[in-house]
Design a protein around this motif. Structure first.
Motif, PDB file in Angstrom:
ATOM      1  N   GLN A  89      -3.796   3.301  10.613  1.00 14.20           N
ATOM      2  CA  GLN A  89      -4.362   4.443   9.889  1.00 14.20           C
ATOM      3  C   GLN A  89      -3.838   5.750  10.474  1.00 14.20           C
ATOM      4  O   GLN A  89      -4.102   6.028  11.627  1.00 14.20           O
ATOM      5  CB  GLN A  89      -5.896   4.404   9.979  1.00 14.20           C
ATOM      6  CG  GLN A  89      -6.618   5.683   9.569  1.00 14.20           C
ATOM      7  CD  GLN A  89      -6.418   6.056   8.109  1.00 14.20           C
ATOM      8  OE1 GLN A  89      -6.012   5.232   7.301  1.00 14.20           O
ATOM      9  NE2 GLN A  89      -6.709   7.305   7.773  1.00 14.20           N
ATOM     10  N   THR A 126       0.832  -1.186   0.000  1.00 17.71           N
ATOM     11  CA  THR A 126       0.000   0.000   0.000  1.00 17.71           C
ATOM     12  C   THR A 126       0.873   1.243   0.000  1.00 17.71           C
ATOM     13  O   THR A 126       2.086   1.169   0.172  1.00 17.71           O
ATOM     14  CB  THR A 126      -0.928   0.000   1.227  1.00 17.71           C
ATOM     15  OG1 THR A 126      -1.905   1.027   1.099  1.00 17.71           O
ATOM     16  CG2 THR A 126      -0.132   0.238   2.504  1.00 17.71           C
ATOM     17  N   GLN A 144      -2.405   5.396   3.497  1.00 19.20           N
ATOM     18  CA  GLN A 144      -3.588   4.555   3.338  1.00 19.20           C
ATOM     19  C   GLN A 144      -3.876   3.777   4.620  1.00 19.20           C
ATOM     20  O   GLN A 144      -2.984   3.529   5.439  1.00 19.20           O
ATOM     21  CB  GLN A 144      -3.389   3.574   2.177  1.00 19.20           C
ATOM     22  CG  GLN A 144      -3.245   4.249   0.829  1.00 19.20           C
ATOM     23  CD  GLN A 144      -4.479   5.038   0.459  1.00 19.20           C
ATOM     24  OE1 GLN A 144      -5.598   4.501   0.448  1.00 19.20           O
ATOM     25  NE2 GLN A 144      -4.309   6.326   0.169  1.00 19.20           N
TER      26      GLN A 144
END
Lengths: 113, 114
Positions: free
Chosen positions: B80, B13, B17
């Motif tokens: 996150q 990723t 993200q």
């Protein structure tokens, strides 16, 4: 908290020879000491463990010894074979109710044919 | 039993993200652990649960990390926003209970954050 030191970080032995990996721990209340083997790209798997009421335990070619006074424990592998090549981790866990298993940094064992 | 099941096995990723890693412990096991493995830091315990309740999250590196266990058969570890230094293999492990020794590890989720 518990701190586990492991050495050597790498170990290379000839096939058929013995290998010894040593660990020290800091918390005198720790009472459970497992060893895990991790092959390349795989998950760690328990190979042998020892509790503090025992000084030595053996399972075929592997054995673990524990010295509670000195707060160290060792893994011994005899008659090493190529499939013993892996990373080995020692760990220590505290007394009843303490679930934290603290791992050493690992030893990369290479068996030379 | 199929053992501890983790997904995804690999995740690539981009920085910033959200990443969600999933774990299904062995049926009947009451304790679940999340570990992170890197070359530099070895195997670090992030958090563990007993009977779905988080007991110790002192290993969670920072607020970007969170973990949940909504029921006995499922846990998630969420990052996150993700950062490149989060790149590692994340292992989930389970055991029968608080005082049983052996941890059963899943195959791990290899996370790469670009």
């Amino acid at each position: 908290g518990e701190n586990v030191e492991q050495h050597p970080s790498t170990l290379s032995v000839q096939e058929g020879d013995s290998a010894v990996i040593k660990c020290t721990y800091s918390d005198s209340a720790s009472n459970y000491f497992p060893w895990y083997k991790q092959e390349l790209g795989k998950r760690p798997q328990l190979i042998i463990d020892i509790r503090s009421n025992v000084g030595e335990k053996k399972d075929q070619r592997i054995a673990v010894t524990l010295n509670k006074t000195a707060k160290h424990f060792s893994l011994h592998i005899t008659e090493t074979q190529p499939e013993d090549s892996a990373v080995y981790f020692c760990a220590a866990k505290g007394p009843e109710g303490a679930q934290k298993l603290v791992f050493g940094q690992g030893t990369r064992l290479t068996i030379n044919p | 039993d199929a053992g501890v099941i983790q997904s995804p096995r690999h995740e690539v990723t981009e920085m910033g993200q959200e990443v969600t890693l999933r774990c299904k412990p062995i049926s009947g096991h009451n304790s679940l652990f999340w570990y992170r493995q890197t070359m530099m830091r070895g195997l670090e315990l992030l958090i563990y649960f007993n009977n779905n309740v988080p007991i110790d999250d002192s290993g969670m590196p920072e607020d970007r990390f969170s973990a949940k266990m909504p029921n006995a058969s499922f846990s998630t570890l969420k990052i996150q926003p993700s950062e490149p230094r989060d790149s590692a293999v994340y292992f989930c492990a389970s055991s029968l209970g608080p005082n049983t020794g052996e941890l059963f590890f899943g195959e791990g989720s290899r996370l790469t954050v670009l």
